[in-house]
Motif scaffolding. Structure first.
Motif, PDB file in Angstrom:
ATOM      1  N   VAL A  34       0.840  -1.203   0.000  1.00  0.00           N
ATOM      2  CA  VAL A  34       0.000   0.000   0.000  1.00  0.00           C
ATOM      3  C   VAL A  34       0.872   1.248   0.000  1.00  0.00           C
ATOM      4  O   VAL A  34       0.599   2.227  -0.719  1.00  0.00           O
ATOM      5  N   ALA A  35       1.948   1.227   0.790  1.00  0.00           N
ATOM      6  CA  ALA A  35       2.863   2.373   0.802  1.00  0.00           C
ATOM      7  C   ALA A  35       3.495   2.574  -0.565  1.00  0.00           C
ATOM      8  O   ALA A  35       3.636   3.715  -1.043  1.00  0.00           O
ATOM      9  N   LEU A  36       3.858   1.494  -1.225  1.00  0.00           N
ATOM     10  CA  LEU A  36       4.442   1.589  -2.568  1.00  0.00           C
ATOM     11  C   LEU A  36       3.427   2.132  -3.558  1.00  0.00           C
ATOM     12  O   LEU A  36       3.756   2.963  -4.424  1.00  0.00           O
ATOM     13  N   ALA A  37       2.169   1.697  -3.450  1.00  0.00           N
ATOM     14  CA  ALA A  37       1.130   2.184  -4.360  1.00  0.00           C
ATOM     15  C   ALA A  37       0.863   3.666  -4.155  1.00  0.00           C
ATOM     16  O   ALA A  37       0.584   4.411  -5.115  1.00  0.00           O
ATOM     17  N   ARG A  38       0.940   4.130  -2.912  1.00  0.00           N
ATOM     18  CA  ARG A  38       0.724   5.556  -2.656  1.00  0.00           C
ATOM     19  C   ARG A  38       1.852   6.393  -3.241  1.00  0.00           C
ATOM     20  O   ARG A  38       1.634   7.529  -3.670  1.00  0.00           O
ATOM     21  N   GLU A  39       3.072   5.857  -3.233  1.00  0.00           N
ATOM     22  CA  GLU A  39       4.194   6.593  -3.817  1.00  0.00           C
ATOM     23  C   GLU A  39       4.046   6.721  -5.334  1.00  0.00           C
ATOM     24  O   GLU A  39       4.385   7.746  -5.916  1.00  0.00           O
ATOM     25  N   ASP A  40       3.568   5.640  -5.971  1.00  0.00           N
ATOM     26  CA  ASP A  40       3.385   5.663  -7.428  1.00  0.00           C
ATOM     27  C   ASP A  40       2.030   5.035  -7.723  1.00  0.00           C
ATOM     28  O   ASP A  40       1.889   3.820  -7.803  1.00  0.00           O
ATOM     29  N   ALA A  41       1.010   5.887  -7.875  1.00  0.00           N
ATOM     30  CA  ALA A  41      -0.348   5.386  -8.051  1.00  0.00           C
ATOM     31  C   ALA A  41      -0.530   4.622  -9.351  1.00  0.00           C
ATOM     32  O   ALA A  41      -1.476   3.841  -9.491  1.00  0.00           O
ATOM     33  N   ALA A  42       0.368   4.808 -10.310  1.00  0.00           N
ATOM     34  CA  ALA A  42       0.243   4.106 -11.587  1.00  0.00           C
ATOM     35  C   ALA A  42       0.859   2.717 -11.554  1.00  0.00           C
ATOM     36  O   ALA A  42       0.751   1.978 -12.547  1.00  0.00           O
ATOM     37  N   PHE A  43       1.489   2.352 -10.440  1.00  0.00           N
ATOM     38  CA  PHE A  43       2.140   1.041 -10.356  1.00  0.00           C
ATOM     39  C   PHE A  43       1.086  -0.005  -9.993  1.00  0.00           C
ATOM     40  O   PHE A  43       0.792  -0.257  -8.820  1.00  0.00           O
ATOM     41  N   LEU A  44       0.488  -0.615 -11.000  1.00  0.00           N
ATOM     42  CA  LEU A  44      -0.637  -1.529 -10.841  1.00  0.00           C
ATOM     43  C   LEU A  44      -0.344  -2.733  -9.945  1.00  0.00           C
ATOM     44  O   LEU A  44      -1.187  -3.103  -9.114  1.00  0.00           O
ATOM     45  N   PRO A  45       0.809  -3.405 -10.059  1.00  0.00           N
ATOM     46  CA  PRO A  45       1.027  -4.603  -9.236  1.00  0.00           C
ATOM     47  C   PRO A  45       0.891  -4.364  -7.737  1.00  0.00           C
ATOM     48  O   PRO A  45       0.456  -5.252  -7.003  1.00  0.00           O
TER      49      PRO A  45
END
Length: 435
Positions: free
Chosen positions: A252-263
């Motif tokens: 979730v932290a990784l997705a918040r950093e880059d919202a376009a990172f689908l995996p």
């Protein structure tokens, strides 16, 4: 002329010696040792001293001249040997480029009893075996050559390649680690070792290397690419966490950093769902879909809502996403499919009729229209053919395919094993009409 000059010099020497003798006729006592002495003419003593000094100087000069001559001879001989070796290597390189690997080996081994002792020929010999697919022979040759030339980075790189082709990722990593001991500042070796760690599933070590690579990268385009690799490695390291909740938090932290990172969105929701936190999983998937309405996220949301008996929630989600992403071709097709499955055929027909021209030509549009007609009772040949071919799923998801290397996959994964990139798999519904 030279003879006359020699004669004049000899005459001058004789006259000089005679003159010294004439001026020093008196005898002098010369002590040869503490107990021995002799009486010699003074002129003889002087001339003997001069002669001894001249002989000594001449001997030293002669030895120095001989040493210089020896070095010149050895240098010329070594230069010829190096020139012949360079010609041999050049001919072997041409043969390797031409694909004549056997002839190249014969050329490189000419005059050698066993493995060559210089790096260039060892490298070419190993490459001939690798080009022929004989990784085991290349590996044996390089290992023996390393005993002669020491930790040579180029040979160790080839050893790693041979080990990789043999499936020995541990051996490949060991070779690259030794190569980095000799060349710790080489970004190429760092990237090679990072990729081997990644192939072996050693995500933590690969991530540590990637941090060092980023520190030494200054070109903006290269830096952006390396940051993408770092996100992928962080994703894999999070998935490898033994504790699902901690892994989900990292994703979730990784997705918040880059919202376009689908995996990251997909993986975080999957982990939360596996831990029984269905509400949190739905929120994560919905948040990801707002940023990127990928079919893999929409399919999970649709399945989750259906399992809870709330298909209308899916309908509302699709309509919101339609307004948020009007250029998306996948969302209206997913909405039409969902409505067809729910039996709401008139609404599905409205969605299909309102499709943009760029989407209306998609093969799946014909499939969806065929299913609408089939369910309305218009059992024409085309509708029945589409239904039998694609089944209840209507073929909107499978098969998945990588958008970079076009490698097919039976199911969605966050990492393409073929091109080693993250978040590149697309469902059939997301590909353009000509794809």
């Amino acid at each position: 002329m030279i003879r006359w000059l020699v004669a004049v010099a000899a005459a001058a020497l004789v006259i000089g010696v005679g003159y010294v003798v004439f001026l020093n006729p008196h005898p002098v006592e010369v002590h040869l040792s503490p107990e021995r002495s002799a009486i010699w003419p003074l002129a003889g003593v002087l001339l003997s001293s001069f002669a001894a000094g001249g002989l000594t100087v001449g001997a030293i000069a002669g030895m120095r001249a001989g040493a210089r001559g020896w070095r010149r001879w050895r240098g010329a001989r070594q230069g010829k040997r190096e020139a012949r070796r360079a010609e041999t290597v050049a001919r072997a390189q041409e043969l390797v480029w031409a694909g004549a690997y056997g002839q190249a080996r014969s050329e490189l081994l000419r005059g050698e009893r066993d493995v060559p002792s210089d790096r260039e020929r060892l490298v070419l010999l190993a490459e001939t075996h690798l080009h022929e697919g004989d990784a085991a022979q290349a590996r044996a040759l390089i290992e023996e050559g390393l005993l002669r030339v020491g930790l040579e980075p180029r040979l160790l790189d080839l050893l790693a390649e041979a080990a990789e082709r043999s499936g020995d990722l541990r051996g490949a990593a060991d070779a690259l680690e030794r190569a980095r001991l000799a060349r710790p500042d080489s970004p190429r070796l760092a990237r090679r070792l990072r990729d081997v760690y990644a192939r072996a599933g050693r995500w933590g070590e690969a991530l540590g290397l990637q941090a060092g690579i980023l520190l030494h990268t200054h070109d903006p385009a290269t830096l952006a690419a390396e940051e993408g690799v770092q996100r992928g490695l962080r994703y894999q390291a999070a998935l490898a966490e033994p504790e699902p909740r901690r892994a989900a938090r990292l994703l979730v932290a990784l997705a918040r950093e880059d919202a376009a990172f689908l995996p990251a969105w997909v993986g975080a929701g999957d982990l939360l769902a596996q831990a029984g936190r269905r509400f949190a999983a739905r929120r994560v998937w919905e948040r990801g879909a707002r940023h990127r309405p990928a079919a893999v996220l929409l399919e999970r949301l649709e399945r989750l809502n259906a399992s809870e008996g709330k298909p209308d929630r899916t309908t509302r989600l699709y309509r919101r996403l339609q307004r948020r992403h009007p250029d998306s071709g996948a969302v209206p097709l997913m909405l039409a499919r969902h409505l067809i499955v729910q039996g709401r055929l008139d609404e599905a027909a409205e969605v299909l009729n309102a499709l943009a021209a760029s989407v209306a030509g998609h093969p799946l549009v014909h499939v969806l229209w065929g299913e609408v007609h089939r369910r309305r009772g218009n059992h024409n040949v085309a509708a029945e053919t589409y239904a039998r071919a694609f089944g209840g799923e209507l073929g909107v998801f499978t098969p998945f395919r990588c958008s970079v290397c076009r490698h097919p996959a039976a199911g969605w994964t966050g990492y393409c094993e073929e091109c080693r990139r993250w978040g590149t798999l697309e469902a059939r519904i997301e590909r353009p009409a000509d794809g």
